[in-house]
Design a protein around this motif. Sequence first.
Motif, short mmCIF file in Angstrom:
data_model
loop_
_atom_site.label_atom_id
_atom_site.label_comp_id
_atom_site.label_asym_id
_atom_site.label_seq_id
_atom_site.Cartn_x
_atom_site.Cartn_y
_atom_site.Cartn_z
N ILE A 34 37.99 30.45 35.09
CA ILE A 34 39.22 31.21 35.36
C ILE A 34 38.90 32.48 36.11
O ILE A 34 39.55 32.82 37.12
CB ILE A 34 39.95 31.52 34.04
CG1 ILE A 34 40.57 30.25 33.45
CG2 ILE A 34 41.05 32.58 34.26
CD1 ILE A 34 41.11 30.42 32.04
N ILE A 35 37.90 33.21 35.66
CA ILE A 35 37.53 34.46 36.32
C ILE A 35 37.01 34.20 37.73
O ILE A 35 37.33 34.92 38.68
CB ILE A 35 36.48 35.23 35.49
CG1 ILE A 35 37.07 35.60 34.13
CG2 ILE A 35 36.00 36.47 36.23
CD1 ILE A 35 36.05 36.16 33.14
N ARG A 36 36.22 33.14 37.90
CA ARG A 36 35.70 32.81 39.22
C ARG A 36 36.84 32.46 40.18
O ARG A 36 36.83 32.87 41.35
CB ARG A 36 34.70 31.64 39.13
CG ARG A 36 33.95 31.38 40.43
CD ARG A 36 32.75 30.48 40.19
NE ARG A 36 33.14 29.11 39.88
CZ ARG A 36 33.28 28.15 40.79
NH1 ARG A 36 33.09 28.43 42.08
NH2 ARG A 36 33.60 26.92 40.44
N GLU A 37 37.82 31.73 39.70
CA GLU A 37 38.96 31.38 40.54
C GLU A 37 39.69 32.64 41.03
O GLU A 37 40.01 32.76 42.22
CB GLU A 37 39.94 30.50 39.77
CG GLU A 37 41.21 30.18 40.55
CD GLU A 37 42.26 29.52 39.70
OE1 GLU A 37 42.73 28.44 40.07
OE2 GLU A 37 42.62 30.09 38.64
N LYS A 38 39.96 33.57 40.12
CA LYS A 38 40.70 34.77 40.50
C LYS A 38 39.90 35.62 41.48
O LYS A 38 40.45 36.22 42.40
CB LYS A 38 41.05 35.60 39.26
CG LYS A 38 41.82 34.84 38.19
CD LYS A 38 43.02 34.11 38.75
CE LYS A 38 43.71 33.27 37.69
NZ LYS A 38 44.78 32.42 38.25
N THR A 39 38.58 35.65 41.29
CA THR A 39 37.73 36.42 42.21
C THR A 39 37.75 35.82 43.60
O THR A 39 37.90 36.52 44.61
CB THR A 39 36.29 36.47 41.68
OG1 THR A 39 36.28 36.96 40.34
CG2 THR A 39 35.42 37.37 42.55
N ILE A 40 37.60 34.50 43.68
CA ILE A 40 37.60 33.81 44.97
C ILE A 40 38.94 33.97 45.68
O ILE A 40 39.01 34.26 46.88
CB ILE A 40 37.27 32.32 44.79
CG1 ILE A 40 35.81 32.16 44.34
CG2 ILE A 40 37.51 31.54 46.08
CD1 ILE A 40 35.46 30.74 43.92
N ASN A 41 40.04 33.79 44.93
CA ASN A 41 41.37 33.88 45.54
C ASN A 41 41.66 35.28 46.08
O ASN A 41 42.33 35.43 47.10
CB ASN A 41 42.44 33.48 44.53
CG ASN A 41 42.53 31.98 44.34
OD1 ASN A 41 42.11 31.22 45.20
ND2 ASN A 41 43.05 31.55 43.22
N LEU A 42 41.16 36.30 45.40
CA LEU A 42 41.42 37.67 45.83
C LEU A 42 40.53 38.08 47.00
O LEU A 42 40.97 38.81 47.89
CB LEU A 42 41.19 38.64 44.66
CG LEU A 42 41.38 40.13 44.98
CD1 LEU A 42 42.82 40.42 45.39
CD2 LEU A 42 40.98 40.98 43.79
N LEU A 43 39.30 37.58 47.01
CA LEU A 43 38.31 38.06 47.98
C LEU A 43 37.81 36.97 48.91
O LEU A 43 36.67 37.00 49.35
CB LEU A 43 37.12 38.69 47.24
CG LEU A 43 37.47 39.84 46.28
CD1 LEU A 43 36.26 40.24 45.46
CD2 LEU A 43 38.00 41.04 47.06
N THR A 44 38.68 36.03 49.25
CA THR A 44 38.28 34.89 50.08
C THR A 44 37.65 35.33 51.40
O THR A 44 36.65 34.79 51.84
CB THR A 44 39.50 33.99 50.38
OG1 THR A 44 39.98 33.46 49.15
CG2 THR A 44 39.11 32.84 51.30
N ASP A 45 38.25 36.31 52.06
CA ASP A 45 37.79 36.72 53.38
C ASP A 45 36.58 37.65 53.34
O ASP A 45 35.79 37.69 54.28
CB ASP A 45 38.93 37.42 54.15
CG ASP A 45 40.09 36.49 54.40
OD1 ASP A 45 39.85 35.27 54.54
OD2 ASP A 45 41.23 36.97 54.44
#
Length: 302
Positions: free
Chosen positions: A200-211
């Motif tokens: 869950i935490i990894r998903e939120k991190t990736i979605n926020l900082l994709t670029d």
Amino acid sequence: MKREDETKKTKCASVAVIGRPSVGKSTLINTICEMKVSITAPTPQTTRNAIRGIYTDQRGQIIFTDTPGYHLGGKEINRRMQEITIASLEESDMVLYLLDGTRSARSEEDAITQILSKVKVPVIAVINKCDILRPEQIEEAEFYLRHKLESATVLKASGQEDRGVDEILIEIFRLAPYGDLLYPSDSYTDQDLEFRISEIIREKTINLLTDELPHVIYVEVADIEYNAEEQSVWVRAFIVTEREGQKGIIVGKGGENIKRIRKESFKEIKRIFPGSSLTLDLRVKAQNKWRNNQVVLDRIFR
């Protein structure tokens, strides 16, 4: 005369879900299981492990294995993902193959269909994202699948919009063998608690900082403490980066990014502990030894 196992009232089957990166495998499984089983993100190849989602109704139980997106390439990480995907096919009762009709078939699609043409279990091919496809795109995808996988059942669906899901389940249960349930009827995943929280935490991190940040990060759940008397849960977790310089990107100016990641993670982790108060202590650290490629692989495929 019916076989002995057909006298049982329920069916039970394991289903491997395969497809190119970002085809919508995780979204479809989450929709079917009606709970967050696998993370979803616009960044390709965010699913790194073979993750199981469990669906149960009066007909029986289906255990879905969400495999990493099948991606060709010479890198070791891609080869390991391919190995996980192929291994899950060999252990399953049937295969659910998702094709994204918004993208033309490429070498990865040809590689997948070549593998599936040789498997000895039934294959259900699903044209996903049908809610945004033009009629000619659906026609092109159907032609491709019927040409490459002559014996496969071809269906259309949208995991995002929950369209065609019932038809998929009907076909799976039609093909499923009779047998007893392998998991309690209220289970929706076999993942351990620490893994679910970290994903869950990894998903939120990736979605926020994709670029800004490569998605080769991992999350380490260091502690989980329960207080039954106070009905409270305390979780401490670390977002681990490869280099010291990446910590600032995750933290953000004035801690803005880490606060948003914590807030979004908190909402989903709280659902795991209904009726309990939750404290989420989320931090960032760099693991310099992670530069060694083998350490990266061991973390990802643990």
